[in-house]
Motif scaffolding. Structure first.
Motif, PDB file in Angstrom:
ATOM      1  N   UNK A 117      -1.647  -5.238   6.123  1.00 48.52           N
ATOM      2  CA  UNK A 117      -3.007  -4.779   5.853  1.00 48.52           C
ATOM      3  C   UNK A 117      -3.053  -3.284   5.545  1.00 48.52           C
ATOM      4  N   UNK A 118      -2.231  -2.505   6.259  1.00 48.97           N
ATOM      5  CA  UNK A 118      -2.328  -1.063   6.039  1.00 48.97           C
ATOM      6  C   UNK A 118      -1.388  -0.570   4.928  1.00 48.97           C
ATOM      7  N   UNK A 119      -0.251  -1.238   4.758  1.00 53.32           N
ATOM      8  CA  UNK A 119       0.732  -0.708   3.795  1.00 53.32           C
ATOM      9  C   UNK A 119       0.654  -1.392   2.426  1.00 53.32           C
ATOM     10  N   UNK A 120       0.003  -2.546   2.364  1.00 57.00           N
ATOM     11  CA  UNK A 120      -0.144  -3.261   1.092  1.00 57.00           C
ATOM     12  C   UNK A 120      -1.618  -3.599   0.913  1.00 57.00           C
ATOM     13  N   UNK A 121      -2.436  -2.576   0.740  1.00 54.46           N
ATOM     14  CA  UNK A 121      -3.880  -2.838   0.666  1.00 54.46           C
ATOM     15  C   UNK A 121      -4.180  -3.689  -0.568  1.00 54.46           C
ATOM     16  N   UNK A 122      -5.183  -4.530  -0.442  1.00 54.76           N
ATOM     17  CA  UNK A 122      -5.463  -5.483  -1.520  1.00 54.76           C
ATOM     18  C   UNK A 122      -5.922  -4.756  -2.784  1.00 54.76           C
ATOM     19  N   UNK A 123      -5.323  -5.117  -3.883  1.00 52.18           N
ATOM     20  CA  UNK A 123      -5.748  -4.631  -5.190  1.00 52.18           C
ATOM     21  C   UNK A 123      -5.498  -5.787  -6.153  1.00 52.18           C
ATOM     22  N   UNK A 124      -6.563  -6.497  -6.493  1.00 53.28           N
ATOM     23  CA  UNK A 124      -6.392  -7.745  -7.252  1.00 53.28           C
ATOM     24  C   UNK A 124      -5.895  -7.490  -8.670  1.00 53.28           C
ATOM     25  N   UNK A 125      -6.278  -6.336  -9.250  1.00 47.44           N
ATOM     26  CA  UNK A 125      -6.007  -6.166 -10.689  1.00 47.44           C
ATOM     27  C   UNK A 125      -4.747  -5.353 -10.977  1.00 47.44           C
ATOM     28  N   UNK A 126      -4.057  -4.870  -9.940  1.00 47.50           N
ATOM     29  CA  UNK A 126      -2.888  -4.009 -10.187  1.00 47.50           C
ATOM     30  C   UNK A 126      -1.662  -4.507  -9.433  1.00 47.50           C
ATOM     31  N   UNK A 127      -0.523  -4.542 -10.136  1.00 47.96           N
ATOM     32  CA  UNK A 127       0.738  -4.799  -9.441  1.00 47.96           C
ATOM     33  C   UNK A 127       1.305  -3.469  -8.995  1.00 47.96           C
ATOM     34  N   UNK A 128       1.763  -3.428  -7.759  1.00 50.06           N
ATOM     35  CA  UNK A 128       2.334  -2.183  -7.244  1.00 50.06           C
ATOM     36  C   UNK A 128       3.576  -2.520  -6.436  1.00 50.06           C
ATOM     37  N   UNK A 129       4.391  -1.517  -6.139  1.00 53.73           N
ATOM     38  CA  UNK A 129       5.544  -1.704  -5.259  1.00 53.73           C
ATOM     39  C   UNK A 129       5.488  -0.640  -4.179  1.00 53.73           C
ATOM     40  N   UNK A 130       5.824  -1.029  -2.942  1.00 56.45           N
ATOM     41  CA  UNK A 130       5.911  -0.050  -1.856  1.00 56.45           C
ATOM     42  C   UNK A 130       7.266  -0.259  -1.178  1.00 56.45           C
ATOM     43  N   UNK A 131       7.793   0.767  -0.504  1.00 56.00           N
ATOM     44  CA  UNK A 131       9.071   0.580   0.179  1.00 56.00           C
ATOM     45  C   UNK A 131       8.928  -0.473   1.278  1.00 56.00           C
ATOM     46  N   UNK A 132       9.955  -1.318   1.421  1.00 54.70           N
ATOM     47  CA  UNK A 132       9.920  -2.334   2.479  1.00 54.70           C
ATOM     48  C   UNK A 132      10.048  -1.636   3.832  1.00 54.70           C
ATOM     49  N   UNK A 133       9.233  -2.047   4.779  1.00 53.23           N
ATOM     50  CA  UNK A 133       9.292  -1.480   6.133  1.00 53.23           C
ATOM     51  C   UNK A 133       9.455  -2.619   7.137  1.00 53.23           C
TER      52      UNK A 133
END
Ligand SMILES: N[C@@H](CCC(=O)N[C@@H](CS)C(=O)NCC(=O)O)C(=O)O
Length: 214
Positions: free
Chosen positions: A106-122
């Motif tokens: 919920x905090x590190x992958x906030x919902x964004x329906x129209x955009x693909x994004x990448x975050x570091x795996x934790x």
């Protein structure tokens, strides 16, 4: 019945009751509030400055899970919760767990329906993904389930509670399990979800929160 929500692209809590109402074919009016309007809205109704909020028959019901419980009570024939007792208990437990946990996702992958994004795996994200796989396995093994691709066969409140996770896994390129993928495909393809996505994309001209739109 009037449902107050926030921007469809970002508001994961709003998506939950909205998709439940749509999936069950219940008519309602929706009002999208800007974040700057929430303080006044909350003060006016003596509730926290948050959405979703449902107004019906002079009642003000706030918090996603309370709204889903209210809908289950108002429309018993729609099976917002599954009819079978053990399955219903499982669905309620998993729904409460989504409401109170999954802080990593919920905090590190906030919902964004129209955009693909990448975050570091934790570790937090990894643990949440593992827990999702366990939950999907548990529903997979549940007895006396109607047929269908949703967690309890037919669409129910537990699918609504986990609906934003479909967007997070999909748009952050995450992996849970084949059982999850099967569910996620059905969730993505729901006409109501496609309606939500189209509206989220249309918001881009008016409402963009830069911190979520690299
Ligand atoms: N526990 C609440 C959470 C609601 C919530 O945090 N909603 C967000 C929008 S997704 C909000 O209104 N944020 C505004 C704020 O916190 O000021 C629920 O389940 O409805």
């Amino acid at each position: 019945m009037q449902l107050f929500i926030a921007f469809k692209n970002y508001s994961s809590w709003s998506l939950r009751p909205w998709i439940a109402l749509k999936a069950k074919g219940i008519a309602f009016e929706e009002t999208v509030l800007e974040y700057s309007e929430l303080d006044n809205f909350g003060a006016q109704h003596e509730i926290p400055p948050k959405v979703p909020v449902l107004m019906d028959q002079g009642l003000v019901i706030w918090d996603s899970l309370a709204i889903l419980e209210y809908l289950a009570e108002q429309f018993p024939e729609q099976a917002f919760w599954p009819k079978e007792k053990a399955l219903r208990a499982l669905a309620r437990s998993a729904s409460a767990e989504m409401h109170s946990s999954f802080m990593g996702l919920r905090s590190q992958c906030s919902m964004n329906c129209r955009k693909e994004r990448r975050v570091p795996m934790t570790v937090e994200i990894e643990n949440d993904l593992k827990r999702l796989a366990e939950i999907w396995q548990e529903f997979g093994q549940a007895q006396n389930k109607p047929t269908g691709a949703f967690l309890c066969g037919e669409f129910s409140n537990v699918d609504a509670m986990y609906a934003p996770v479909m967007w997070r896994v999909r748009n952050y390129g995450l992996t849970v399990s084949p059982a999850f993928d099967h569910w996620a495909k059905a969730m993505y393809e729901l006409p109501a979800m496609q309606e939500w996505l189209a509206a989220a994309k249309a918001e881009e001209t008016k409402w963009v929160l830069p911190q979520y739109e690299d």
